[in-house]
Design a protein around this motif. Structure first.
Motif, short mmCIF file in Angstrom:
data_model
loop_
_atom_site.label_atom_id
_atom_site.label_comp_id
_atom_site.label_asym_id
_atom_site.label_seq_id
_atom_site.Cartn_x
_atom_site.Cartn_y
_atom_site.Cartn_z
N LEU A 80 -0.90 8.39 11.52
CA LEU A 80 -1.97 7.40 11.36
C LEU A 80 -1.51 6.21 10.53
CD1 LEU A 80 -4.99 9.79 10.67
CD2 LEU A 80 -4.36 8.71 12.83
N TRP A 81 -0.83 6.48 9.43
CA TRP A 81 -0.42 5.41 8.51
C TRP A 81 0.45 4.38 9.22
CZ3 TRP A 81 4.66 5.83 5.70
CH2 TRP A 81 4.88 4.73 4.87
N ARG A 82 1.48 4.84 9.91
CA ARG A 82 2.38 3.89 10.56
C ARG A 82 1.83 3.38 11.89
NH1 ARG A 82 7.33 3.90 7.52
NH2 ARG A 82 7.91 5.97 6.77
N GLY A 83 0.84 4.07 12.44
CA GLY A 83 0.29 3.63 13.71
C GLY A 83 -0.29 2.24 13.67
N HIS A 84 -0.75 1.81 12.50
CA HIS A 84 -1.35 0.49 12.39
C HIS A 84 -0.38 -0.63 12.74
CE1 HIS A 84 -5.06 1.98 10.55
NE2 HIS A 84 -4.30 2.84 9.88
N GLN A 85 0.91 -0.34 12.75
CA GLN A 85 1.90 -1.35 13.12
C GLN A 85 1.92 -1.62 14.63
OE1 GLN A 85 5.73 -0.10 11.54
NE2 GLN A 85 4.68 0.98 9.89
N ASP A 124 -13.38 11.84 8.48
CA ASP A 124 -14.54 12.01 7.60
C ASP A 124 -14.97 13.47 7.56
OD1 ASP A 124 -16.95 11.12 6.09
OD2 ASP A 124 -17.97 11.77 7.91
N ALA A 125 -15.02 14.10 8.71
CA ALA A 125 -15.44 15.50 8.78
C ALA A 125 -14.45 16.42 8.06
CB ALA A 125 -15.60 15.94 10.24
N PHE A 126 -13.14 16.14 8.20
CA PHE A 126 -12.13 16.95 7.53
C PHE A 126 -12.29 16.86 6.01
CE2 PHE A 126 -8.10 17.54 5.41
CZ PHE A 126 -7.60 18.70 5.99
N ALA A 127 -12.42 15.64 5.49
CA ALA A 127 -12.55 15.46 4.05
C ALA A 127 -13.82 16.10 3.52
CB ALA A 127 -12.51 13.98 3.70
N GLU A 181 0.84 -1.18 0.00
CA GLU A 181 0.00 0.00 0.00
C GLU A 181 0.88 1.24 0.00
OE1 GLU A 181 -1.94 -1.17 3.47
OE2 GLU A 181 -0.69 -0.02 4.81
N ARG A 182 0.28 2.36 -0.34
CA ARG A 182 1.05 3.58 -0.46
C ARG A 182 0.77 4.52 0.70
NH1 ARG A 182 -0.46 6.46 -4.95
NH2 ARG A 182 -2.41 5.34 -5.07
N ALA A 183 1.78 5.24 1.09
CA ALA A 183 1.68 6.15 2.23
C ALA A 183 1.07 7.46 1.80
CB ALA A 183 3.07 6.38 2.79
N PRO A 184 0.72 8.30 2.76
CA PRO A 184 0.16 9.60 2.42
C PRO A 184 1.14 10.46 1.63
CG PRO A 184 0.65 9.46 4.76
CD PRO A 184 0.80 8.09 4.20
N ARG A 185 0.60 11.27 0.74
CA ARG A 185 1.43 12.21 0.03
C ARG A 185 1.99 13.22 1.01
NH1 ARG A 185 -1.71 15.13 -4.38
NH2 ARG A 185 0.36 15.98 -4.74
N SER A 186 3.15 13.73 0.69
CA SER A 186 3.80 14.70 1.57
C SER A 186 4.27 15.89 0.78
CB SER A 186 5.00 14.05 2.26
OG SER A 186 5.83 15.01 2.85
N THR A 187 4.25 17.07 1.39
CA THR A 187 4.83 18.22 0.74
C THR A 187 6.33 18.06 0.65
OG1 THR A 187 4.74 19.23 2.90
CG2 THR A 187 3.05 19.88 1.35
N ASP A 188 6.94 18.67 -0.37
CA ASP A 188 8.39 18.56 -0.56
C ASP A 188 9.14 19.19 0.60
OD1 ASP A 188 8.52 17.26 -3.00
OD2 ASP A 188 8.09 19.11 -4.09
N SER A 189 10.24 18.58 0.95
CA SER A 189 11.07 19.12 2.02
C SER A 189 11.78 20.38 1.57
CB SER A 189 12.11 18.08 2.43
OG SER A 189 12.98 18.62 3.37
N ARG A 192 -7.88 8.37 2.25
CA ARG A 192 -7.04 7.16 2.22
C ARG A 192 -6.79 6.64 3.63
NH1 ARG A 192 -3.83 5.10 -1.60
NH2 ARG A 192 -4.07 6.95 -2.91
N GLU A 193 -6.46 7.53 4.55
CA GLU A 193 -6.14 7.07 5.91
C GLU A 193 -7.38 6.61 6.66
OE1 GLU A 193 -3.10 6.33 6.64
OE2 GLU A 193 -2.79 7.09 4.60
N LEU A 194 -8.53 7.19 6.36
CA LEU A 194 -9.75 6.65 6.93
C LEU A 194 -9.98 5.23 6.41
CD1 LEU A 194 -12.40 6.85 8.52
CD2 LEU A 194 -13.41 8.01 6.53
N GLY A 195 -9.84 5.04 5.11
CA GLY A 195 -10.04 3.72 4.52
C GLY A 195 -9.06 2.69 5.02
N ARG A 196 -7.87 3.11 5.41
CA ARG A 196 -6.87 2.15 5.88
C ARG A 196 -7.30 1.46 7.16
NH1 ARG A 196 -2.00 2.51 3.51
NH2 ARG A 196 -2.13 4.79 3.28
#
Length: 737
Positions: free
Chosen positions: A255-260, A279-282, A58-66, A302-306
């Motif tokens: 959230l993404w890595r918390g599932h571990q 859900d409310a944010f989206a 699966e793919r992680a959340p998109r991130s702004t460029d450093s 995506r993170e809600l669906g995960r």
């Protein structure tokens, strides 16, 4: 990577993906995504900074460029500034260490991520980390909402320590309860400070790093309240600060890595308010979709669906995910939200796809999005989201003509044994944003790049190699498929030079050739000066013998692409026989033999000469493609093996005639014309003078750049001509066989 090559991308995403057995990536046009916390999913391989390789599905959340310069895990020891040295941090403890960190620049502290061995131990052993965590706690007690107390440097130092300890635990040593207690005290104090809630650029710089530190320290469950606070508090005032936007987006990494972590899952089961917050944010920010900040919304979906991966949470999550799907569509402005949520249903709740309306997701998306199909030749087909007839034809011409150039350089005798990849599919999205939205769901790839070549298993019947790409929207109104020629080189190289699949070839370091040669062909074939590589040449960073050791795991993108190009160009120009010897072993799958040749037979013998060559390259000697030497036959019409005739000319309707003697048993003759003015078409005949009325092969594009590849040419004299469609002069013809 299987042979899966991908190109680095413009609008940032940190994405980890699983994809087929061979994949290559080309460089992307913008800085790499920010280095995220160092905890890959359990049982997976660490994610490579350049191409995102991982065992994750699966793919992680998109991130702004450093905004910080990126370093690889094996970057040179020299740090960001002359006054910033490793020993500043490895030889000091207690208050002296804290003072050093506070006095260092952010770039300097960022440079510590790659530390290994005794340096990593000296800087990041548990006692050092406890000291720094306690210092962050103390600074946070009176945190003023800016970096006047050097809170950013302290947070970043802690992130670097967790990063080094994750990847090199034997070097750093274990982390235990002492550090856990200290880091909790530090994060409690920081997030408890009133000014950590300021919506300002000054606060955002530290806040964005502190949110990522939550995950670095594996404290995802403890700070779910911070995640909810940032998502619930977001409004348009955040948009004025890149750092505040990064802080919001970094919650998705928590959230993404918390599932571990079992405690994270338990915490969400006990209090599911983070689910309704997503859900409310989206829902509240749906209007951002289709714009520059749409990733904030699609990441929320995506993170809600995960969370569907946890059966105990499915009754709560299912209707929330369906709610987001119902307020978005597969194509159009809201597609990124729909596709992101749909991917998670396919991954974690496929049996209920009818409930969501996401059954047969990949095929439905491909049919809806990639609607243009164009056959270039028996070996090339383009499938595109949107391309005009002219764009299709021009792209096909570029690919077809590259074949001859490629074979002229590598001098192969046909495909490697067992390779059945006879036809490639080039899948082209209309923009980098469309690529990020759809390519992962359709092809199961990471999209934190500028395109990807998926070789698959070249020995399998029915295998379909493909290059997934996108139009470079930033060069419009000009049309360009980003990294088209780089990725197509991977296809040709895999078929004619590299035995087996990509994983087999990675048993020994071969990246210097794999990526360096793709860059070499892309720039040289197009006649484009590789200015980034020339700049790097002037820095003399690496010895040639060091570049032979390059892997995807020990190098950054500059070493992989810029320095790979320099190594390949130097070897082809200066030591062709050595290249031929190495390629012979690659083609036979003798990876150990190739490695031994490079490290023992070649070794360090060319390092001094390479260093001198770099000086000349940086001064302009790498401005254009290397040329074959002039042919030496007494007859000015006579061509030969791997040589050229220059300064050819003819008036409109007339010819410049040439010939070449071909030995018996020659498998392939490559003829290339280039340079000069006017419009010269290239003709070939295996038995008599080649003319427009007597030829067996021709290339008649605009200008003088033409190529022909003749398979199994007859022994004896073969005939070549340049026909003046419009009067030409200054052209050259090169033959190789």
């Amino acid at each position: 990577m299987s042979r899966t090559l991908f190109t680095l991308l413009l609008a940032c995403c940190l994405a980890v993906g699983a994809f087929s057995a061979r994949g290559h990536a080309a460089p992307r046009p913008a800085p790499q995504a920010d280095r995220q916390a160092p905890r890959p999913a359990a049982g997976s391989a660490p994610t490579d900074a350049v191409d995102g390789r991982s065992a994750l599905s699966e793919r992680a959340p998109r991130s702004t460029d450093s905004l910080r310069p990126q370093q690889s895990k094996a970057a040179p020891r020299a740090l960001a500034a002359a006054t910033c040295t490793v020993s500043d941090f490895t030889t000091r403890t207690g208050s002296a260490l804290v003072a050093t960190i506070k006095g260092a620049s952010v770039d300097c502290v960022n440079s510590l991520f790659p530390l290994t061995g005794s340096d990593a131990y000296g800087a990041f052993r548990e006692a050092q980390m406890v000291t720094v965590a306690n210092a962050l706690r103390d600074v946070s007690a009176s945190y003023p909402g800016d970096n006047s107390g050097s809170a950013t440097q302290l947070v970043l130092y802690l992130r670097a320590g967790y990063y080094a300890q994750w990847y090199h635990p034997a070097d750093v040593g274990p982390y235990g309860s002492a550090l856990q207690t200290a880091i909790r005290g530090a994060l409690d104090a920081f997030f408890g400070s009133a000014h950590s809630r300021d919506v300002t650029d000054a606060n955002g710089q530290t806040l964005s790093e502190a949110v990522t530190l939550i995950d670095s320290a594996a404290e995802n469950a403890r700070y779910l309240s911070v995640v909810k606070r940032l998502l619930s508090g977001y409004n348009s005032s955040y948009n004025a600060s890149w750092y505040m936007l990064a802080a919001v987006n970094n919650t998705y990494t928590v959230l993404w890595r918390g599932h571990q972590n079992a405690d994270f899952v338990t915490a969400v089961q006990n209090d599911g308010s983070v689910l309704t917050t997503l859900d409310a944010f989206a829902t509240a920010n749906n209007a951002l979709l289709g714009g520059d900040l749409g990733y904030l919304v699609s990441n929320a979906g995506r993170e809600l669906g995960r969370f569907l991966q946890h059966s105990a949470l499915q009754p709560t999550v299912r209707p929330l995910v369906k709610h987001l799907l119902d307020q978005s569509t597969m194509t159009g402005r809201t597609a990124a939200l729909w596709v992101g949520a749909a991917e998670m249903t396919a991954e974690y709740d496929a049996a209920n796809c009818a409930y969501y309306g996401t059954c047969d997701l990949a095929n439905r998306l491909k049919a809806a999005v990639l609607t243009v199909s164009y056959t270039c030749s028996p070996s090339i087909r383009i499938v595109a989201q949107q391309m005009s007839a002219t764009e299709l034809a021009d792209s096909c011409t570029s690919l077809r003509n590259q074949d001859a150039y490629f074979h002229g350089v590598v001098r192969d005798s046909g495909p490697v044994a067992g390779d059945t990849n006879t036809a490639i599919e080039v899948d082209v999205f209309d923009s980098s944003a469309d690529y990020q939205t759809y390519a992962g769901a359709i092809f199961g790839i990471d999209t934190n790049n500028g395109g990807m070549y998926l070789e698959g298993n070249p020995a399998a019947a029915g295998n379909q190699p493909r290059f997934v790409a996108y139009e470079a929207e930033w060069v419009r109104p000009a049309f360009q498929i980003w990294n088209l020629n780089h990725e197509y080189t991977h296809y040709l190289d895999g078929r004619f030079d590299m035995y087996g699949d990509f994983n087999a070839g990675q048993a020994q370091p071969a990246v210097w050739w794999i990526e360096g040669f793709a860059e070499y062909v892309s720039y040289s074939y197009r006649g484009v000066t590789y200015t980034d590589a020339q700049t790097q040449a002037g820095r003399h960073t690496y010895a040639l013998s060091t570049l032979f050791d390059t892997t995807y795991d020990n190098a950054d993108s500059t070493r992989i692409y810029n320095w790979g190009y320099l190594a390949v160009r130097y070897m082809l120009q200066s030591h062709r026989a050595d290249v031929d010897a190495v390629l012979a072993k690659y083609r036979a799958g003798d990876w150990t033999g190739a490695r031994t040749y490079l490290k023992s037979t070649v070794g360090t013998r060319y390092d001094a000469d390479f260093n001198s060559w770099l000086t000349a390259c940086s001064a302009g000697n790498c401005d254009s493609a290397p040329q074959a030497p002039e042919c030496t036959g007494a007859d000015a019409r006579q061509l030969g093996k791997d040589c050229r005739r220059s300064n050819l000319a003819a008036t409109t309707g007339n010819y410049s005639y040439l010939y070449v003697y071909i030995p018996a048993g020659t498998a392939r003759l490559t003829v290339t014309s280039a340079g000069g003015t006017g419009n010269a078409d290239l003709y070939y005949n295996g038995s008599t003078w080649a003319t427009t009325g007597a030829y067996t092969a021709r290339s008649t594009g605009s200008g003088n750049g033409e190529t022909l590849t003749i398979t199994n040419p007859p022994a004896g004299y073969n005939y070549i001509s340049l026909y003046a469609q419009a009067g030409f002069s200054g052209a050259s013809v090169t033959t190789s066989f």
